[in-house]
Each structure stands twice: as C-alpha cells, then as structure tokens.
Motif scaffolding. Sequence first.
Motif, mmCIF file in Angstrom:
data_model
loop_
_atom_site.group_PDB
_atom_site.id
_atom_site.type_symbol
_atom_site.label_atom_id
_atom_site.label_comp_id
_atom_site.label_asym_id
_atom_site.label_seq_id
_atom_site.Cartn_x
_atom_site.Cartn_y
_atom_site.Cartn_z
ATOM 1 N N GLY A 194 0.797 -1.384 0.093
ATOM 2 C CA GLY A 194 0.033 0.154 0.069
ATOM 3 C C GLY A 194 0.634 1.151 0.092
ATOM 4 O O GLY A 194 0.402 2.286 -0.501
ATOM 5 N N MET A 195 2.194 1.266 0.498
ATOM 6 C CA MET A 195 2.893 2.299 0.680
ATOM 7 C C MET A 195 3.262 2.816 -0.782
ATOM 8 O O MET A 195 3.286 3.852 -1.070
ATOM 9 C CB MET A 195 3.968 1.987 1.533
ATOM 10 C CG MET A 195 3.751 1.823 2.904
ATOM 11 S SD MET A 195 5.114 1.423 4.001
ATOM 12 C CE MET A 195 6.441 2.769 3.781
ATOM 13 N N PHE A 196 3.398 2.175 -1.768
ATOM 14 C CA PHE A 196 3.915 2.078 -3.037
ATOM 15 C C PHE A 196 2.900 2.832 -3.807
ATOM 16 O O PHE A 196 2.961 3.426 -4.804
ATOM 17 C CB PHE A 196 4.388 0.910 -3.777
ATOM 18 C CG PHE A 196 5.986 0.316 -3.098
ATOM 19 C CD1 PHE A 196 7.062 1.036 -3.575
ATOM 20 C CD2 PHE A 196 6.023 -0.590 -2.260
ATOM 21 C CE1 PHE A 196 8.344 0.682 -2.850
ATOM 22 C CE2 PHE A 196 7.089 -1.039 -1.900
ATOM 23 C CZ PHE A 196 8.298 -0.240 -1.999
ATOM 24 N N LEU A 197 1.591 2.343 -3.203
ATOM 25 C CA LEU A 197 0.405 2.934 -4.134
ATOM 26 C C LEU A 197 -0.212 4.031 -3.581
ATOM 27 O O LEU A 197 -1.316 4.611 -4.060
ATOM 28 C CB LEU A 197 -0.693 1.691 -4.455
ATOM 29 C CG LEU A 197 -0.029 0.382 -5.181
ATOM 30 C CD1 LEU A 197 -0.988 -0.629 -5.098
ATOM 31 C CD2 LEU A 197 0.016 0.752 -6.531
ATOM 32 N N SER A 198 0.187 4.454 -2.544
ATOM 33 C CA SER A 198 -0.594 5.479 -1.558
ATOM 34 C C SER A 198 -1.687 5.198 -1.146
ATOM 35 O O SER A 198 -2.798 6.130 -1.389
ATOM 36 C CB SER A 198 -0.453 6.978 -2.565
ATOM 37 O OG SER A 198 0.863 7.099 -2.693
ATOM 38 N N ILE A 199 -1.932 3.986 -0.977
ATOM 39 C CA ILE A 199 -3.270 3.398 -0.179
ATOM 40 C C ILE A 199 -2.734 2.803 1.095
ATOM 41 O O ILE A 199 -2.225 1.678 1.152
ATOM 42 C CB ILE A 199 -3.834 2.425 -1.100
ATOM 43 C CG1 ILE A 199 -4.321 2.966 -2.633
ATOM 44 C CG2 ILE A 199 -5.095 1.868 -0.407
ATOM 45 C CD1 ILE A 199 -5.175 1.900 -3.422
#
Length: 225
Positions: A198-203
């Motif tokens: 999620g950190m990579f996708l801003s979720i």
Amino acid sequence: MPIKFLAEDDRPREKFLRKGKDSLSDSELLAIVMGSGSRDESALELARKILSSVNNNWHELSLMSIKDLMKFKGVGEVKALSIATSLEIGRRRAGQEISDKPVISNSNDAYVIFKNHLADLRTEEFWAIFLNQSNKVVHIAQLTQGGISQSIVDVRVLFKLGLDHFSTGIIIAHNHPSGSLKPSREDLTITQKIKEAGMFLSIQLLDHLIITQNAYFSFSDEGLI
C-alpha cells in the motif's frame, strides 16, 4: 393440536395478517416458514421443539446444517432449506443495515460492518473495506473464502479493487472460526505485506481485524500496524 383446530387468531398466518408481524412469537414465525408440521405435531409444536433445542436462540439455529435440521421428525430437505434460507436472508439484511458511505473513525466502526459478514461463519473468509480521503466507505468486498483454518488473500486483487474505487485507505478483516483472537504467524506476515504494498500505491492499510463470534482483535489498536 393441529393448527387448523386453533382459534383463528391463534393461527400464525392469520395472526400475522390480523395483528401484524410484531404480534408473533419466535415459534410462530418459524412455523410460518416451515408451512406444516409432521403427522404427530403441528408446525407450531415442531417449531417450539426446534427452537428449544437451541435455547430459543436464532444465532444458534443459524449454525445448524441442513442435515442437523433434518434430524427433527417432520423436517425434510425442503423444510430444512426453507429454515436455512430465511436465516440467511436475515443475516444479509443485517449486513445491509448501514448508512450510505458511513465514516470509519475507529476499529469498532469497522467491526460493526464486518461482523455481519464474518461473525457466524464456520470457515474463514477475507473481506476489505475501501475508504476515501474522508474515511468514508466507498466499497466493501469479499476477497476470499477458505477452509476452517485459513483463507489466503491475493494482494494484487485487493489493491486492484482499491485503485478501481479510488481508495486512499483500506481496512481488512478475516474471521477465526476457532474463536481465537490471537493473530497467527500468517496473519502477521500478510498484514505486513499488504502494508508495504500500500505504501507504493499511496493506499494506506489502516487496520486489520480478526473477527470471532462475539469479539474482535485490532492490529491497529494493538500497535501492530
């Protein structure tokens, strides 16, 4: 005494029509669902016997299988299916009793939504709530169904749904049919994996709940996220 010999106001169907649904007892409601009793018992008497076996608890009755219900004399496959179907409709209705786009402000808010989907199951399932920037629910989805001990989630499917619904936050949950609230090693691993993805996708992964019949465990509340 067969129902046809009861006073009209004491017959479940007629009572429902004349006095309304709130006037009926649990056994009268169940008698209407079954439609008929056995050669030796009226539908009302059979309903009382069935409910008495589960301490008049609808939740306990919902956990009975078709085969369990068919052990009662006078309950064949059709009646058993009618009972199970009516209870499943009730469960699904309860799951829909949330306002449009409710706001999630804490773990209990999420639990209120998840418990209607997960609390009564005999096998594990994995669900997710997808939120917008205001922490409003934009989508709720079942990700997997598993066995008695585990349900594996595909992280790619989870975040595809998140992207499809323009989510900025996700709360995940799964149930433990065993009744244990203790996270397994696999629970900890998948939580970390989803958090990192999620950190990579801003979720942002906001929480992970483990649901049992009467309680829940929050990874966020326990400082595990």
